[in-house]
Design an enzyme around this catalytic site. Structure first.
Site, PDB file in Angstrom:
ATOM      1  N   LEU A  43       0.780  -1.236   0.000  1.00  9.86           N
ATOM      2  CA  LEU A  43       0.000   0.000   0.000  1.00  9.86           C
ATOM      3  C   LEU A  43       0.815   1.291   0.000  1.00  9.86           C
ATOM      4  CD1 LEU A  43      -2.931  -1.032   2.380  1.00  9.86           C
ATOM      5  CD2 LEU A  43      -2.772  -1.227  -0.107  1.00  9.86           C
ATOM      6  N   ASP A  44       2.126   1.202  -0.161  1.00 10.24           N
ATOM      7  CA  ASP A  44       2.920   2.427  -0.294  1.00 10.24           C
ATOM      8  C   ASP A  44       4.101   2.180  -1.221  1.00 10.24           C
ATOM      9  OD1 ASP A  44       3.324   5.127   0.117  1.00 10.24           O
ATOM     10  OD2 ASP A  44       4.488   4.852   1.955  1.00 10.24           O
TER      11      ASP A  44
END
Length: 125
Positions: A43-44
């Site tokens: 997610l990053d």
């Protein structure tokens, strides 16, 4: 994330006095690769969270990784966030595919895929 569960981030470093030892470096790379394969969506994904060495890439900073499901709106780095992250919808492996595509675009063009304004909103350009 379920109430009462804990988020954790595992970081393993190679001591400076062992940098020249190929076996130690190789083991660290293998362990890092295994960890990312077992992990939930990162997610990053962004250039600063990917380290490439000896033809292999390793993901860093697992602090935003979570089980597939809804996520808080806007969780991640704006320029590399998938639409579902922006909206706070369900995230899963395809969310990371979007982020990886942004990283590859940046590598190929030298430009950010979606430049962010000073206020964190997307701009065109």
């Amino acid at each position: 994330m379920e109430p009462g569960t804990r988020r954790s981030c595992i970081v393993k470093l190679l001591r400076p006095d062992r940098l020249h030892k190929t076996q130690s470096r190789d083991r660290l790379i293998r362990e890092g690769t295994l960890l990312t394969q077992l992990c939930h969506p990162h997610l990053d994904l962004k250039p600063s969270n990917i380290v490439a060495q000896a033809g292999k890439a390793t993901l860093l900073d697992l602090s935003l990784a979570q089980a597939p499901g809804p996520c808080p709106a806007g969780m991640g780095t704006t320029e590399y966030m998938a639409p579902e992250q922006v909206a706070g919808d369900r995230v899963d492996t395809p969310t990371d595919v979007w982020g990886l595509a942004g990283v590859l675009y940046r590598a190929a063009t030298g430009r950010r895929p979606f430049p962010a304004s000073e206020h964190g909103r997307w701009t065109t350009g």
